[in-house]
Enzyme design. Structure first.
Site, PDB file in Angstrom:
ATOM      1  N   ASP A 258       0.117 -12.671  -9.112  1.00 57.40           N
ATOM      2  CA  ASP A 258      -0.821 -11.649  -8.656  1.00 57.40           C
ATOM      3  C   ASP A 258      -0.007 -10.386  -8.316  1.00 57.40           C
ATOM      4  O   ASP A 258       0.860  -9.992  -9.085  1.00 57.40           O
ATOM      5  CB  ASP A 258      -1.653 -12.176  -7.483  1.00 57.40           C
ATOM      6  CG  ASP A 258      -2.865 -11.288  -7.215  1.00 57.40           C
ATOM      7  OD1 ASP A 258      -3.366 -10.657  -8.156  1.00 57.40           O
ATOM      8  OD2 ASP A 258      -3.306 -11.212  -6.053  1.00 57.40           O
ATOM      9  N   ASP A 262       0.520  -6.002  -2.366  1.00 61.03           N
ATOM     10  CA  ASP A 262      -0.878  -5.572  -2.279  1.00 61.03           C
ATOM     11  C   ASP A 262      -1.245  -5.253  -0.828  1.00 61.03           C
ATOM     12  O   ASP A 262      -0.735  -5.882   0.115  1.00 61.03           O
ATOM     13  CB  ASP A 262      -1.818  -6.654  -2.816  1.00 61.03           C
ATOM     14  CG  ASP A 262      -1.804  -6.726  -4.341  1.00 61.03           C
ATOM     15  OD1 ASP A 262      -1.073  -5.946  -4.960  1.00 61.03           O
ATOM     16  OD2 ASP A 262      -2.537  -7.571  -4.891  1.00 61.03           O
ATOM     17  N   ARG A 314      -1.334  -0.679 -11.938  1.00 54.36           N
ATOM     18  CA  ARG A 314      -1.448  -0.627 -10.476  1.00 54.36           C
ATOM     19  C   ARG A 314      -0.155  -0.159  -9.793  1.00 54.36           C
ATOM     20  O   ARG A 314       0.462  -0.910  -9.049  1.00 54.36           O
ATOM     21  CB  ARG A 314      -1.848  -1.992  -9.894  1.00 54.36           C
ATOM     22  CG  ARG A 314      -3.116  -2.558 -10.488  1.00 54.36           C
ATOM     23  CD  ARG A 314      -3.525  -3.859  -9.800  1.00 54.36           C
ATOM     24  NE  ARG A 314      -4.764  -4.396 -10.361  1.00 54.36           N
ATOM     25  CZ  ARG A 314      -5.316  -5.543 -10.003  1.00 54.36           C
ATOM     26  NH1 ARG A 314      -4.740  -6.286  -9.074  1.00 54.36           N
ATOM     27  NH2 ARG A 314      -6.441  -5.958 -10.546  1.00 54.36           N
TER      28      ARG A 314
HETATM   29 CA    CA Z   1      -3.412  -9.755  -4.371  1.00 58.11          CA
END
Ligand code: CA
Ligand code: CA
Length: 431
Positions: A258, A262, A314
């Site tokens: 992932d 984040d 991202r």
């Molecule tokens: Ca994440």
């Protein structure tokens, strides 16, 4: 218990302050911090250095008493040392595998699997030819996957408490796990290589996009409801487990990774500086939902002097936040490159003096995720001054407003874009 309070060493550091300028002071035991490392572990985020310097500022564990300065060498020591809200400095020394049993032996994916789970059974049950594409998987095999994932999470997630500085020495390397900053404040993470937080049990979502996607759980560093956090001089990558080595299932990449770092769920006042991100797909998600709720007015992040080398998307992707993105170096030459700056719902990215080495069309650098505006000035693409918003607008609709509506003030020093590749390549990342 091998966690060693560093009372004596810290006291020695004070008396050895005159060595500050000495190159590479002797390290009698390579696993322990040098006096210079002890001093740098006491550093707070400098004044005005990004959003994390605002509000109460970010001091991490810099005020720790000597009983709360520890050196950790394995998962159990690390988990114990970073827990709780007492001011504390936690050194990570050398390699620490976060996927281990009580005897510090590596645990592989099979060791986490529920007795009712197997990948073969999962693939047979939820093949779109059998299950269709209208609904997410449900039923006993999906339930067994969820139990397996929960089992892995108990081991590989490390919960970090408030008022903590975690700093690497002795080529610190955390692998196969995730630092979780959940509902905490005032945390510093510096000088650590973090690799391959692989999810052993990715979820299949046939409704994600046109073709469905495999999605995973663990970020290398995960901020959820976390405030005043400084992420500095770390190296983030997939280690020896690159996405390119994974198979396709149901025609889609079996994505076991992932995010790298984040920042979600009303996290706020974060500075991400001088890190080296490499060979990763989803790199920095700021805001995880389009829902207009807890994130409004939050998710304020500064992203400066980072190196994004061969990351596909991202860097960052933003919802809601005022996010300052300056002096970053993007090496985006892979055919798998998607975009760098994701303009999400109510986002306000102010991008300045970033350098892009790019093979893709310039209009791809910015990506539309339902936002309306982004400032992007002083950008260099392959050495040439480039208006990224104009390039985006020329190639895409709807057009984006080239004024994000705010001007960052929490900055210490802005370098010209031409200087950024050398600066961040030489000085950035963990060491
Ligand atoms: Ca994440
Ligand atoms: Ca257009």
């Amino acid at each position: 218990m091998r966690v060693r309070p560093l009372a004596a060493a810290a006291a020695a550091a004070l008396t050895l302050a005159g060595l500050a300028g000495a190159a590479h002071p002797a390290r009698p035991n390579p696993a322990n911090p040098t006096p210079a490392e002890l001093r740098s572990a006491r550093q707070a985020l400098p004044a005005n250095d990004g959003w994390a310097s605002t509000g109460p500022g970010t001091t991490g564990g810099s005020a720790a008493d000597t009983a709360h300065v520890t050196v950790t060498h394995n998962r159990a020591e690390l988990v114990a040392a970073v827990a709780g809200d007492t001011p504390k400095i936690v050194f990570v020394s050398g390699d620490i595998d976060l996927s281990v049993d009580a005897d510090n032996h590596h645990r592989d994916c099979a060791s986490y699997a529920d007795p009712q789970y197997s990948l073969d059974a999962f693939l047979a049950a939820y093949d779109p030819a059998v299950w269709g594409r209208a609904a997410k998987p449900s039923g006993p095999i999906e339930d067994a996957r969820v139990r397996s994932a929960a089992n892995q999470g108990l081991t590989v997630k490390v919960n970090v408490g408030s008022n903590t500085t975690i700093v690497g020495i002795n080529k610190a390397h955390l692998s196969h796990g995730s630092l979780l900053l959940s509902g905490v404040s005032n945390v510093i993470v510096r000088n650590i290589q973090l690799s391959d937080a692989a999810d052993c049990f990715p979820a299949w979502d046939p409704t994600d996009g046109d073709t469905g996607n495999w999605n995973s759980l663990y970020d290398l560093v995960s901020l959820t409801g976390a405030t005043n956090v400084w992420i500095d001089h770390n190296t983030f990558n997939d280690g020896d487990n690159p996405d390119s080595g994974q198979p396709l299932y149901f025609g889609r990449p079996y994505q076991v990774h992932d995010g790298a770092s984040d920042i979600i769920k009303a996290s706020d006042l974060v500075t991400v500086s001088w890190n080296a991100y490499a060979n990763h797909d989803k790199t920095m998600l700021i805001g995880s939902t389009d829902t207009v709720g807890v994130d409004v007015g939050k998710l304020r992040v500064t992203v400066h002097h980072n190196r994004f080398d061969n990351v596909f998307q991202r860097a960052p992707r933003v919802r809601f936040g005022q996010v300052d993105v300056y002096d970053n170096y993007y090496i985006a030459t892979s055919p798998d490159y998607q975009y760098s700056l994701g303009v999400g719902v109510q986002s306000s990215i102010y991008a300045q003096n970033n350098y892009f080495s790019l093979k893709a069309p310039v209009g791809n650098v910015i990506h539309y995720w339902k936002g309306t505006a982004i400032t992007a000035i002083g950008s260099l693409v392959n050495g040439r001054p480039t208006d990224l918003v104009a390039a985006y607008n020329a190639a895409n609709d709807p057009d984006l407003n080239p004024d994000a509506g705010w001007t960052p003030t929490a900055r210490t020093h802005v370098d010209p874009a031409w200087a950024v590749p050398a600066l961040v390549s030489v000085l950035g990342g963990s060491h």
